[in-house]
Write a protein that holds these residues in place. Structure first.
Motif, PDB file in Angstrom:
ATOM      1  N   ALA A  84      56.008  48.774  49.113  1.00 49.23           N
ATOM      2  CA  ALA A  84      56.616  49.047  47.799  1.00 49.23           C
ATOM      3  C   ALA A  84      56.548  47.806  46.912  1.00 49.23           C
ATOM      4  O   ALA A  84      56.166  47.871  45.758  1.00 49.23           O
ATOM      5  N   SER A  85      56.898  46.640  47.496  1.00 53.35           N
ATOM      6  CA  SER A  85      56.999  45.488  46.612  1.00 53.35           C
ATOM      7  C   SER A  85      55.596  44.946  46.364  1.00 53.35           C
ATOM      8  O   SER A  85      55.030  44.198  47.138  1.00 53.35           O
ATOM      9  N   ASN A  86      55.000  45.379  45.267  1.00 47.85           N
ATOM     10  CA  ASN A  86      53.644  44.861  45.033  1.00 47.85           C
ATOM     11  C   ASN A  86      53.719  43.575  44.211  1.00 47.85           C
ATOM     12  O   ASN A  86      53.063  43.426  43.198  1.00 47.85           O
ATOM     13  N   CYS A  87      54.591  42.698  44.645  1.00 45.43           N
ATOM     14  CA  CYS A  87      54.710  41.416  43.945  1.00 45.43           C
ATOM     15  C   CYS A  87      53.517  40.521  44.260  1.00 45.43           C
ATOM     16  O   CYS A  87      53.084  39.733  43.445  1.00 45.43           O
ATOM     17  N   TYR A  88      53.005  40.664  45.474  1.00 39.31           N
ATOM     18  CA  TYR A  88      51.949  39.745  45.899  1.00 39.31           C
ATOM     19  C   TYR A  88      50.612  40.201  45.317  1.00 39.31           C
ATOM     20  O   TYR A  88      50.193  41.333  45.547  1.00 39.31           O
ATOM     21  N   LEU A  89      49.984  39.359  44.568  1.00 35.01           N
ATOM     22  CA  LEU A  89      48.733  39.745  43.907  1.00 35.01           C
ATOM     23  C   LEU A  89      47.507  39.318  44.711  1.00 35.01           C
ATOM     24  O   LEU A  89      46.384  39.671  44.374  1.00 35.01           O
ATOM     25  N   GLY A  90      47.720  38.505  45.739  1.00 35.81           N
ATOM     26  CA  GLY A  90      46.550  38.060  46.532  1.00 35.81           C
ATOM     27  C   GLY A  90      45.714  37.059  45.744  1.00 35.81           C
ATOM     28  O   GLY A  90      46.177  36.379  44.851  1.00 35.81           O
ATOM     29  N   LYS A  91      44.414  37.020  46.071  1.00 37.69           N
ATOM     30  CA  LYS A  91      43.516  36.075  45.395  1.00 37.69           C
ATOM     31  C   LYS A  91      43.245  36.596  43.979  1.00 37.69           C
ATOM     32  O   LYS A  91      42.738  37.695  43.811  1.00 37.69           O
ATOM     33  N   VAL A  92      43.632  35.852  42.989  1.00 35.23           N
ATOM     34  CA  VAL A  92      43.461  36.349  41.606  1.00 35.23           C
ATOM     35  C   VAL A  92      42.310  35.639  40.895  1.00 35.23           C
ATOM     36  O   VAL A  92      41.795  36.124  39.901  1.00 35.23           O
ATOM     37  N   ASP A  93      41.908  34.484  41.399  1.00 34.14           N
ATOM     38  CA  ASP A  93      40.886  33.743  40.648  1.00 34.14           C
ATOM     39  C   ASP A  93      40.353  32.639  41.564  1.00 34.14           C
ATOM     40  O   ASP A  93      40.883  32.422  42.650  1.00 34.14           O
ATOM     41  N   HIS A  94      39.304  31.994  41.128  1.00 32.42           N
ATOM     42  CA  HIS A  94      38.882  30.800  41.889  1.00 32.42           C
ATOM     43  C   HIS A  94      38.252  29.832  40.915  1.00 32.42           C
ATOM     44  O   HIS A  94      37.802  30.219  39.833  1.00 32.42           O
ATOM     45  N   PHE A  95      38.263  28.594  41.311  1.00 30.31           N
ATOM     46  CA  PHE A  95      37.633  27.549  40.504  1.00 30.31           C
ATOM     47  C   PHE A  95      36.696  26.824  41.453  1.00 30.31           C
ATOM     48  O   PHE A  95      37.142  26.043  42.296  1.00 30.31           O
ATOM     49  N   TYR A  96      35.414  27.205  41.391  1.00 29.18           N
ATOM     50  CA  TYR A  96      34.468  26.715  42.412  1.00 29.18           C
ATOM     51  C   TYR A  96      35.071  27.048  43.773  1.00 29.18           C
ATOM     52  O   TYR A  96      35.454  28.196  44.016  1.00 29.18           O
ATOM     53  N   GLY A  97      35.243  26.089  44.646  1.00 29.89           N
ATOM     54  CA  GLY A  97      35.715  26.387  46.003  1.00 29.89           C
ATOM     55  C   GLY A  97      37.226  26.527  46.104  1.00 29.89           C
ATOM     56  O   GLY A  97      37.752  26.817  47.182  1.00 29.89           O
ATOM     57  N   ILE A  98      37.918  26.335  44.998  1.00 30.58           N
ATOM     58  CA  ILE A  98      39.392  26.398  45.081  1.00 30.58           C
ATOM     59  C   ILE A  98      39.837  27.827  44.788  1.00 30.58           C
ATOM     60  O   ILE A  98      39.436  28.422  43.789  1.00 30.58           O
ATOM     61  N   ILE A  99      40.645  28.370  45.678  1.00 33.96           N
ATOM     62  CA  ILE A  99      41.109  29.748  45.501  1.00 33.96           C
ATOM     63  C   ILE A  99      42.502  29.740  44.893  1.00 33.96           C
ATOM     64  O   ILE A  99      43.331  28.889  45.235  1.00 33.96           O
ATOM     65  N   ILE A 100      42.760  30.678  43.979  1.00 36.96           N
ATOM     66  CA  ILE A 100      44.081  30.776  43.355  1.00 36.96           C
ATOM     67  C   ILE A 100      44.730  32.101  43.767  1.00 36.96           C
ATOM     68  O   ILE A 100      44.138  33.172  43.591  1.00 36.96           O
ATOM     69  N   THR A 101      45.913  32.000  44.385  1.00 33.53           N
ATOM     70  CA  THR A 101      46.673  33.220  44.707  1.00 33.53           C
ATOM     71  C   THR A 101      47.916  33.244  43.824  1.00 33.53           C
ATOM     72  O   THR A 101      48.320  32.207  43.288  1.00 33.53           O
ATOM     73  N   ALA A 102      48.476  34.445  43.703  1.00 30.21           N
ATOM     74  CA  ALA A 102      49.654  34.559  42.814  1.00 30.21           C
ATOM     75  C   ALA A 102      50.604  35.619  43.332  1.00 30.21           C
ATOM     76  O   ALA A 102      50.241  36.453  44.164  1.00 30.21           O
ATOM     77  N   TYR A 103      51.825  35.549  42.783  1.00 30.61           N
ATOM     78  CA  TYR A 103      52.912  36.445  43.209  1.00 30.61           C
ATOM     79  C   TYR A 103      53.844  36.568  42.016  1.00 30.61           C
ATOM     80  O   TYR A 103      54.047  35.588  41.286  1.00 30.61           O
ATOM     81  N   LEU A 104      54.351  37.766  41.772  1.00 24.73           N
ATOM     82  CA  LEU A 104      55.224  37.966  40.604  1.00 24.73           C
ATOM     83  C   LEU A 104      56.622  38.358  41.054  1.00 24.73           C
ATOM     84  O   LEU A 104      56.774  39.252  41.895  1.00 24.73           O
ATOM     85  N   THR A 105      57.640  37.734  40.467  1.00 27.78           N
ATOM     86  CA  THR A 105      58.997  38.195  40.780  1.00 27.78           C
ATOM     87  C   THR A 105      59.297  39.378  39.864  1.00 27.78           C
ATOM     88  O   THR A 105      58.573  39.636  38.899  1.00 27.78           O
ATOM     89  N   TYR A 106      60.385  40.070  40.170  1.00 20.71           N
ATOM     90  CA  TYR A 106      60.703  41.280  39.400  1.00 20.71           C
ATOM     91  C   TYR A 106      61.079  40.933  37.963  1.00 20.71           C
ATOM     92  O   TYR A 106      61.002  41.772  37.085  1.00 20.71           O
ATOM     93  N   SER A 107      61.488  39.674  37.747  1.00 20.94           N
ATOM     94  CA  SER A 107      61.836  39.320  36.357  1.00 20.94           C
ATOM     95  C   SER A 107      60.656  38.613  35.691  1.00 20.94           C
ATOM     96  O   SER A 107      60.806  37.993  34.643  1.00 20.94           O
ATOM     97  N   GLY A 108      59.495  38.682  36.340  1.00 18.52           N
ATOM     98  CA  GLY A 108      58.289  38.194  35.655  1.00 18.52           C
ATOM     99  C   GLY A 108      58.011  36.715  35.787  1.00 18.52           C
ATOM    100  O   GLY A 108      57.211  36.161  35.046  1.00 18.52           O
TER     101      GLY A 108
END
Lengths: 174, 20, 182
Positions: A84-108
């Motif tokens: 249910a809690s789809n706060c975790y967005l997983g890998k959202v972007d990368h910068f060359y070899g650097i991976i960016i993951t993200a997560y959203l709280t319910y208040s944004g």
């Protein structure tokens, strides 16, 4: 290494931390190379647009997973987020070899993390561990905002918050 | 860990009720 | 028997509300006062005491109506009524009575838990001056005064200030005999 930040609604960093990587061959802590250290906030900032796209797009499962296929590298919200809690967005972007993951709280609030300490080699990340890290930090964050003396959006200066986030990084991020 | 009341206690409230 | 009275009234004759709403409401009052008084925590303590006093002089009416408690013959009985009945009925907690003075006119209430201070962490500059739950002292001062007991009620320690325990001291100054009806 990871560079973790909690970003408020005005793209303002409410909390930042760098978790150094494993010990190097000479036993030294391999943090980010100095030039990357300064670059990290910019790399992180560059991914905020993608995060907001994901934040505001209607719920994937309603569209049968037809997520907007744009975006480089195909890093999109993991399609199999059944819980249910789809706060975790997983890998959202990368910068060359650097991976960016993200997560959203319910208040944004945006929890964003850079993984990897060099642009040459792409680092592997364990989704489950990263997700658990974010979820536990989310609980710490919730406790922070329940405190009447904390104004939401202010930088989190509590040393106990910081020590607990670092303990979670050691636990889940190696 | 740095001792802290709010981070070491469970977030579930212990006493659910007080008198109106 | 006082414990039975307190528990029974709490269970059957007390309208209840969610304790989080109570804690959050009180928290917003204290943090607002800290802002209004520009973090002059001694002023905040006094303001909380005054607010509590104004509650206490009224709450005693409600308490006596609810419990039909007769006049206490001494402070030992008074302390038991406060801890086993009053705190139970209003806050659903029972602080323990201890640290009696030799003349049995002063005692302490030790709070194993405090519904007012859930979720609270004091700002660094408040930990040495702010008595976060000082409203409780004002409530007891006001209520006791209405039953002709002129007392000093004040905080001795508070876990919010990283002290061992949360302790309120109640000291009888004098019984206000002239106000006692003939």
């Amino acid at each position: 290494s990871q560079y973790f930040a909690i970003i408020g609604k005005d793209d303002n960093p409410v909390y930042e931390a760098e978790f150094s990587g494993k010990l190097g061959p000479q036993g030294q802590i391999q943090g980010f190379p100095q030039d990357l250290k300064e670059l990290n906030p910019f790399i992180l900032h560059a991914s905020l647009d993608i995060i907001e796209d994901l934040q505001w797009q209607p719920n994937l499962s309603l569209q049968g997973g037809a997520a907007g296929s744009g975006g480089s590298g195909g890093f999109l919200r993991s399609r199999n987020n059944t819980n249910a809690s789809n706060c975790y967005l997983g890998k959202v972007d990368h910068f060359y070899g650097i991976i960016i993951t993200a997560y959203l709280t319910y208040s944004g609030m945006k929890f964003v993390m850079l993984h990897g300490n060099s642009v040459s080699t792409t680092v592997q990340i364990d989704d489950n561990n990263v997700k658990s890290f974010y979820q536990d930090v989310h609980e710490l964050y919730t406790k922070t905002i329940l405190n009447p003396f904390y104004n939401v959006g202010d930088p989190i200066s509590s040393a106990s918050f910081d020590s607990r986030v670092r303990a979670l990084a050691r636990k889940y991020l190696g | 860990y740095i001792p802290s009341k709010i981070y070491s206690e469970s977030i579930l409230y212990k006493k659910q009720q007080v008198s109106l | 028997s006082l414990k039975i009275i307190g528990d029974e009234i709490w269970k059957n004759k007390t309208e209840k509300i969610n304790a989080e709403l109570f804690a959050m409401t009180y928290g917003s009052i204290v943090s607002q006062l800290c802002q209004d008084f520009q973090r002059d925590y001694k002023k905040v303590n006094d303001q909380l005491f005054t607010m509590g006093y104004n509650i206490g002089v009224r709450l005693i009416e409600d308490f006596l109506a609810r419990t039909a408690m007769p006049r206490c013959e001494d402070m030992v009985r008074t302390a038991e009524v406060i801890s086993k009945c009053a705190f139970k009925i209003f806050l659903n907690i029972s602080p323990q009575v201890s640290n009696w003075s030799p003349n049995k006119e002063a005692f302490s209430l030790i709070f194993p838990e405090n519904p007012l201070s859930e979720f609270v962490e004091l700002p660094m500059d408040a930990t040495k001056d702010l008595w976060y739950s000082n409203i409780l002292c004002g409530v007891m001062k006001g209520a006791l005064e209405m039953v002709q007991l002129d007392c000093d009620v004040y905080f001795v320690s508070d876990v919010l200030r990283s002290e061992q325990q949360t302790e309120i001291r109640v000291k009888l100054n004098k019984v206000l005999r002239d106000e006692i009806p003939i």
